[in-house]
Design a protein around this motif. Structure first.
Motif, mmCIF file in Angstrom:
data_model
loop_
_atom_site.group_PDB
_atom_site.id
_atom_site.type_symbol
_atom_site.label_atom_id
_atom_site.label_comp_id
_atom_site.label_asym_id
_atom_site.label_seq_id
_atom_site.Cartn_x
_atom_site.Cartn_y
_atom_site.Cartn_z
ATOM 1 N N LYS A 288 96.914 46.315 41.658
ATOM 2 C CA LYS A 288 97.822 45.720 40.745
ATOM 3 C C LYS A 288 97.291 44.997 39.525
ATOM 4 O O LYS A 288 97.881 45.039 38.555
ATOM 5 C CB LYS A 288 98.548 44.421 41.738
ATOM 6 N N ALA A 289 96.036 44.874 39.850
ATOM 7 C CA ALA A 289 95.229 44.100 38.631
ATOM 8 C C ALA A 289 94.913 45.394 37.624
ATOM 9 O O ALA A 289 95.055 45.104 36.484
ATOM 10 C CB ALA A 289 93.951 43.643 39.109
ATOM 11 N N PHE A 290 94.929 46.487 38.206
ATOM 12 C CA PHE A 290 94.643 47.557 37.235
ATOM 13 C C PHE A 290 96.022 47.750 36.464
ATOM 14 O O PHE A 290 96.044 48.280 35.041
ATOM 15 C CB PHE A 290 94.185 49.011 38.020
ATOM 16 N N ASP A 291 96.994 47.724 37.080
ATOM 17 C CA ASP A 291 98.334 47.884 36.487
ATOM 18 C C ASP A 291 98.358 47.066 35.435
ATOM 19 O O ASP A 291 99.223 47.119 34.286
ATOM 20 C CB ASP A 291 99.575 47.991 37.450
ATOM 21 N N LEU B 237 88.209 44.685 30.558
ATOM 22 C CA LEU B 237 88.091 45.775 29.427
ATOM 23 C C LEU B 237 87.983 47.321 30.029
ATOM 24 O O LEU B 237 88.811 48.185 29.492
ATOM 25 C CB LEU B 237 86.795 45.601 28.918
ATOM 26 N N MET B 238 87.454 47.330 31.313
ATOM 27 C CA MET B 238 87.526 48.751 31.724
ATOM 28 C C MET B 238 88.698 49.324 31.969
ATOM 29 O O MET B 238 88.889 50.587 31.862
ATOM 30 C CB MET B 238 86.361 48.748 33.005
ATOM 31 N N SER B 239 89.694 48.498 32.616
ATOM 32 C CA SER B 239 91.016 49.202 32.963
ATOM 33 C C SER B 239 91.903 49.387 31.615
ATOM 34 O O SER B 239 92.310 50.462 31.647
ATOM 35 C CB SER B 239 91.618 47.794 33.581
ATOM 36 N N ASN B 240 91.458 48.550 30.578
ATOM 37 C CA ASN B 240 92.100 49.061 29.437
ATOM 38 C C ASN B 240 91.393 50.283 28.532
ATOM 39 O O ASN B 240 91.995 50.783 27.656
ATOM 40 C CB ASN B 240 92.076 47.905 28.269
ATOM 41 N N TRP C 95 89.795 57.755 43.473
ATOM 42 C CA TRP C 95 90.549 57.646 42.058
ATOM 43 C C TRP C 95 90.115 58.890 41.187
ATOM 44 O O TRP C 95 89.123 59.491 41.303
ATOM 45 C CB TRP C 95 90.525 56.245 41.584
ATOM 46 N N THR C 96 91.129 59.184 40.386
ATOM 47 C CA THR C 96 90.762 60.162 39.454
ATOM 48 C C THR C 96 91.043 59.311 37.910
ATOM 49 O O THR C 96 92.155 58.627 37.912
ATOM 50 C CB THR C 96 91.520 61.506 39.493
ATOM 51 N N ALA C 97 90.525 59.536 36.904
ATOM 52 C CA ALA C 97 90.727 58.935 35.784
ATOM 53 C C ALA C 97 90.471 59.856 34.547
ATOM 54 O O ALA C 97 89.840 60.981 34.461
ATOM 55 C CB ALA C 97 90.008 57.603 35.691
ATOM 56 N N VAL C 98 91.276 59.369 33.256
ATOM 57 C CA VAL C 98 90.894 59.927 32.078
ATOM 58 C C VAL C 98 90.551 58.851 31.105
ATOM 59 O O VAL C 98 91.475 57.916 30.965
ATOM 60 C CB VAL C 98 91.830 60.848 31.431
ATOM 61 N N ALA C 99 89.408 58.736 30.238
ATOM 62 C CA ALA C 99 89.142 57.736 29.409
ATOM 63 C C ALA C 99 88.667 58.462 28.129
ATOM 64 O O ALA C 99 88.204 59.410 27.991
ATOM 65 C CB ALA C 99 87.966 56.571 30.237
ATOM 66 N N LEU C 100 88.582 57.166 26.924
ATOM 67 C CA LEU C 100 87.865 57.651 25.994
ATOM 68 C C LEU C 100 88.482 58.953 25.239
ATOM 69 O O LEU C 100 87.359 59.814 24.949
ATOM 70 C CB LEU C 100 86.367 57.618 26.013
#
Length: 149
Positions: free
Chosen positions: A19-22, A60-63, A84-89
């Motif tokens: 929820k905090a990541f959302d 910061l990291m979640s954004n 998890w999987t993620a895409v950043a930058l």
């Protein structure tokens, strides 16, 4: 079965962490943390401690992530394991596992974030270090100009 959200796959229950990541906010992370929470992560050179500091790093990291999905979850006593999987930058693709350890009151006391793979970790760590100079030291993250042990 849990409802699909922005950050959780179908079947993965929402917890305060997801929820905090959302919410992508320092306040949301801070509400989930014990006062003496410790953050250990592959992109850090040492643990970060304290609710305010860890919440700032996590906000910061979640954004930083363009997308993040918690794909699997397992709980054993006070430990929760989130894959998890993620895409950043701008297209940097990562996978990882986050381990949350809770105190007796159910607050998150320890966060251990394990990113894969090395190139992605170094890029993300260097980026985070530049963004968090108001909270942390340059040598808390990968910095090619600073050599740490």
């Amino acid at each position: 079965m849990s409802q699909q959200t922005d950050s959780t796959a179908v079947g993965v229950p929402q917890v305060d962490w997801t929820k905090a990541f959302d919410a992508q906010s320092q306040a949301a992370f801070g509400q989930a943390f014990a006062p003496d929470v410790a953050l250990e992560a592959a992109l850090l050179t040492r643990p970060i401690e304290g609710r305010e500091r860890v919440a700032r790093v996590m906000a910061l990291m979640s954004n930083t992530y363009e997308s993040l999905e918690f794909t699997h979850q397992a709980t054993n006593d006070r430990r929760t394991y989130l894959e998890w999987t993620a895409v950043a930058l701008g297209g940097l693709r990562m996978k990882g596992v986050t381990v949350l350890v809770r105190d007796e009151q159910g607050r998150i006391a320890t966060v251990a974030i394990h990113h894969r793979f090395l190139n992605e970790i170094l890029i993300l760590s260097e980026h985070a270090g530049k963004q968090l100079l108001d909270v942390l030291n340059p040598d808390d993250f990968y910095n090619p100009a600073v050599r740490t042990r």
